[in-house]
Design a protein around this motif. Structure first.
Motif, PDB file in Angstrom:
ATOM      1  N   ALA A   1       6.037  -4.722  -8.372  1.00 56.18           N
ATOM      2  CA  ALA A   1       4.847  -3.796  -8.121  1.00 56.18           C
ATOM      3  C   ALA A   1       4.439  -2.882  -9.022  1.00 56.18           C
ATOM      4  O   ALA A   1       3.347  -2.551  -9.286  1.00 56.18           O
ATOM      5  CB  ALA A   1       5.049  -3.389  -6.782  1.00 56.18           C
ATOM      6  N   THR A   2       5.630  -2.022  -9.363  1.00 60.89           N
ATOM      7  CA  THR A   2       5.397  -1.162 -10.408  1.00 60.89           C
ATOM      8  C   THR A   2       4.686  -1.631 -11.870  1.00 60.89           C
ATOM      9  O   THR A   2       3.731  -1.088 -12.477  1.00 60.89           O
ATOM     10  CB  THR A   2       6.694  -0.290 -10.907  1.00 60.89           C
ATOM     11  OG1 THR A   2       7.042   0.535  -9.595  1.00 60.89           O
ATOM     12  CG2 THR A   2       6.305   0.750 -12.051  1.00 60.89           C
ATOM     13  N   VAL A   3       5.225  -2.855 -12.172  1.00 61.53           N
ATOM     14  CA  VAL A   3       4.442  -3.495 -13.545  1.00 61.53           C
ATOM     15  C   VAL A   3       3.157  -3.895 -13.252  1.00 61.53           C
ATOM     16  O   VAL A   3       2.107  -3.810 -13.946  1.00 61.53           O
ATOM     17  CB  VAL A   3       5.338  -4.477 -13.876  1.00 61.53           C
ATOM     18  CG1 VAL A   3       4.658  -5.598 -14.930  1.00 61.53           C
ATOM     19  CG2 VAL A   3       6.743  -4.041 -14.248  1.00 61.53           C
ATOM     20  N   THR A  53       0.843  -1.167   0.004  1.00 59.26           N
ATOM     21  CA  THR A  53       0.068  -0.105   0.119  1.00 59.26           C
ATOM     22  C   THR A  53       0.829   1.119   0.210  1.00 59.26           C
ATOM     23  O   THR A  53       0.251   2.406  -0.769  1.00 59.26           O
ATOM     24  CB  THR A  53      -1.140   0.025   1.150  1.00 59.26           C
ATOM     25  OG1 THR A  53      -0.302  -0.293   2.585  1.00 59.26           O
ATOM     26  CG2 THR A  53      -2.016  -1.024   1.016  1.00 59.26           C
ATOM     27  N   ALA A  54       2.326   1.255   0.628  1.00 63.59           N
ATOM     28  CA  ALA A  54       2.887   2.222   0.622  1.00 63.59           C
ATOM     29  C   ALA A  54       3.316   2.633  -0.754  1.00 63.59           C
ATOM     30  O   ALA A  54       3.455   3.576  -1.407  1.00 63.59           O
ATOM     31  CB  ALA A  54       4.133   2.050   1.670  1.00 63.59           C
ATOM     32  N   HIS A  55       3.790   1.303  -1.673  1.00 63.23           N
ATOM     33  CA  HIS A  55       4.024   1.523  -2.898  1.00 63.23           C
ATOM     34  C   HIS A  55       3.210   2.200  -3.747  1.00 63.23           C
ATOM     35  O   HIS A  55       3.198   3.048  -4.729  1.00 63.23           O
ATOM     36  CB  HIS A  55       4.537   0.205  -3.377  1.00 63.23           C
ATOM     37  CG  HIS A  55       5.135   0.160  -4.749  1.00 63.23           C
ATOM     38  ND1 HIS A  55       6.646   0.516  -4.958  1.00 63.23           N
ATOM     39  CD2 HIS A  55       4.630   0.143  -6.024  1.00 63.23           C
ATOM     40  CE1 HIS A  55       7.042   0.546  -6.038  1.00 63.23           C
ATOM     41  NE2 HIS A  55       6.089   0.171  -6.803  1.00 63.23           N
ATOM     42  N   ALA A  56       1.759   1.586  -3.594  1.00 64.79           N
ATOM     43  CA  ALA A  56       0.614   2.287  -4.512  1.00 64.79           C
ATOM     44  C   ALA A  56       0.252   3.434  -4.307  1.00 64.79           C
ATOM     45  O   ALA A  56      -0.082   4.251  -4.814  1.00 64.79           O
ATOM     46  CB  ALA A  56      -0.525   1.146  -4.218  1.00 64.79           C
ATOM     47  N   GLY A  57       0.398   3.759  -2.984  1.00 70.19           N
ATOM     48  CA  GLY A  57       0.139   5.312  -2.261  1.00 70.19           C
ATOM     49  C   GLY A  57       0.954   6.381  -2.960  1.00 70.19           C
ATOM     50  O   GLY A  57       0.654   7.321  -2.949  1.00 70.19           O
TER      51      GLY A  57
END
Length: 188
Positions: A163-165, A29-33
């Motif tokens: 996660a980015t992909v 969620t930190a990555h997506a946020g």
């Protein structure tokens, strides 16, 4: 003209005491946020209590509303005995049209397989609900050894790229399917 952000519901599947799920979910969620095109809504099944939900109750209506409002989903799941947790199956089965024509991605963790056997079974479940699962996943084999005591990945580079992909694919599908649902409701 930038597209409006899409709502990503991150479903934390494990409800067991002492679970590792919050560590993995917090990282994701930190990555997506950090993205401007995503609004994250965390649906932690340990808090929602899917077995306590009753049709007609306020809690059930709230759960259905949150799932229905999501444009995409990421399921953060462990692998238990070559499968996914029973509370997740129950939580998914409580609803139907709320899942339809929406993309689903997976972040899995576990032993040597990294939870991928659970993901393969979940693909079948979501296909039956007319959801679209994206191909790319984020998987953490032997997950406990990959994170430090503060919940940070010891070597984040590969996982961050994965996660980015995953999020890029979800963004494409979320925007495309939202436009399609708005132009013509699914099933009509």
């Amino acid at each position: 003209m930038p597209e409006r952000p899409f709502t990503l519901a991150v479903i934390v599947a494990s409800t067991r005491e002492g679970r590792f799920a919050p560590v993995v979910a917090s990282w994701f969620t930190a990555h997506a946020g950090r993205r401007d095109d995503i609004v994250v809504d965390v649906l932690d099944l340990a808090e929602i209590g899917p077995y306590e939900l009753r049709y007609g109750s306020e809690e059930m209506a709230s759960y259905a509303k949150r799932v229905g409002a999501a444009d995409a989903f990421v399921v953060v799941t462990p692998e238990y005995n070559h499968s996914f947790p029973a509370p997740l199956k129950h939580a998914v089965d409580l609803l139907h049209q709320e899942w339809q024509a929406k993309p689903v991605g997976f972040v899995s963790y576990g032993g040597i397989s990294g939870g991928l056997r659970a993901v393969e079974q979940l693909r079948l479940v979501f296909a039956e609900l007319h959801a679209v699962t994206v191909r790319e996943t984020v998987s953490f084999p032997m997950a406990g050894s990959l994170f430090d005591d503060d919940g940070k990945l010891r070597e984040p580079l590969d996982a961050d790229r994965a996660a980015t992909v995953l999020l890029d694919q979800l963004a494409w599908w979320a925007q495309a399917l939202r436009e399609a649902r708005e132009a013509r409701p699914y099933g009509s």
